[in-house]
Design an enzyme around this catalytic site. Structure first.
Site, PDB file in Angstrom:
ATOM      1  N   LYS A 102       0.739  -1.143  -0.238  1.00  0.00           N
ATOM      2  CA  LYS A 102      -0.228  -0.144  -0.169  1.00  0.00           C
ATOM      3  C   LYS A 102       1.012   1.528  -0.051  1.00  0.00           C
ATOM      4  O   LYS A 102       1.927   1.288   0.254  1.00  0.00           O
ATOM      5  CB  LYS A 102      -0.901   0.030   1.307  1.00  0.00           C
ATOM      6  N   ARG A 112      -3.008 -10.127   5.299  1.00  0.00           N
ATOM      7  CA  ARG A 112      -2.903 -10.200   3.871  1.00  0.00           C
ATOM      8  C   ARG A 112      -2.267 -10.153   2.296  1.00  0.00           C
ATOM      9  O   ARG A 112      -1.904  -8.324   2.442  1.00  0.00           O
ATOM     10  CB  ARG A 112      -4.556  -9.577   3.475  1.00  0.00           C
TER      11      ARG A 112
END
Length: 249
Positions: free
Chosen positions: A186, A226
């Site tokens: 991210k 994740r």
């Protein structure tokens, strides 16, 4: 379908416990896709992975209809990044099917979420808002044992807010539910590596940073992480486990 099966097989070999399958991007600015398109992308893949590989599958969707069809196809976990806010019927699907439901912190769709990143105390507010969503799930008939919570890193949070949230995950622990963290690749990770040009940071560098963050997060009570690069994360987990074993022996 063949490419998806091959990729899932690689993830399994690398150590993935769950294969997360989604048919709609949630990147900032991403456009939504139709229900028909989403389901055409995910349902054949879920069925094939479950039947041919015997893998445990989660469906990454904000749509109750897609979630219900995915569970019928073999998924056992519903991963709703909107925490039931995008589709009011989502919690009913979880209640009806008995599937595990991952409830993420969320404030709006990808095309508007960057404008909603306003907090006085991000960790406390995220925990409070998640508590409300958990309450809605319980009211809908979802059992406590079905619920996992996710802080929603990258969703309606700027770089500094993401890091403050990661640093204070104990606020989520206070809710008393298992926690899933999805930090992989991210922007807030890339922004630390290259503050001036975060978009230029390669996936390889993001994966290494994600593995390091995972190793640090293992100090907390994390149910799952994740990630994209399963092998790098599995290696990090093994190193942490070896150090713990040595300390306890």
């Amino acid at each position: 379908l063949d490419a998806a099966l091959d990729h899932a097989r690689v993830l399994q070999i690398a150590g993935a416990d769950i294969i997360d399958i989604g048919g709609e991007s949630t990147r900032p600015g991403a456009s939504r896709v139709s229900l028909a398109e989403e389901q055409a992308r995910v349902l054949p893949v879920i069925e094939a992975i479950v039947t041919q590989l015997g893998a445990k599958v989660s469906i990454d969707t904000m749509n109750a209809e897609t979630a219900r069809s995915a569970v019928a196809a073999g998924a056992s976990i519903i991963n709703d990044v909107s925490g039931g806010l995008a589709d009011p019927g989502m919690f009913q699907v979880a209640a009806d099917t008995g599937a595990t439901i991952i409830i993420s912190h969320w404030r709006g769709f990808s095309d508007q979420m960057d404008t909603l990143a306003t907090y006085d105390d991000v960790a406390a507010e995220v925990a409070a808002e998640l508590k409300l969503r958990v309450g809605a799930a319980l009211t809908a008939g979802v059992k406590q044992t079905q619920i996992v919570v996710d802080p929603g890193l990258g969703f309606a949070k700027d770089m500094q807010q993401n890091w403050k949230l990661v640093a204070r995950l104990e606020k989520l622990e206070e809710l008393g539910y298992p926690i899933l963290v999805g930090a992989s690749r991210k922007r807030f990770i890339a922004g630390v590596i290259e503050p001036e040009e975060p978009a230029e940071v390669s996936n390889e560098r993001r994966d290494l940073a994600t593995a390091v963050l995972t190793a640090l997060l293992l100090q907390r009570k994390i149910w799952g992480v994740r990630v994209h690069n399963v092998l790098a994360t599995s290696d990090a987990i093994k190193i942490v486990a070896a150090l713990r074993d040595a300390e306890q022996s």
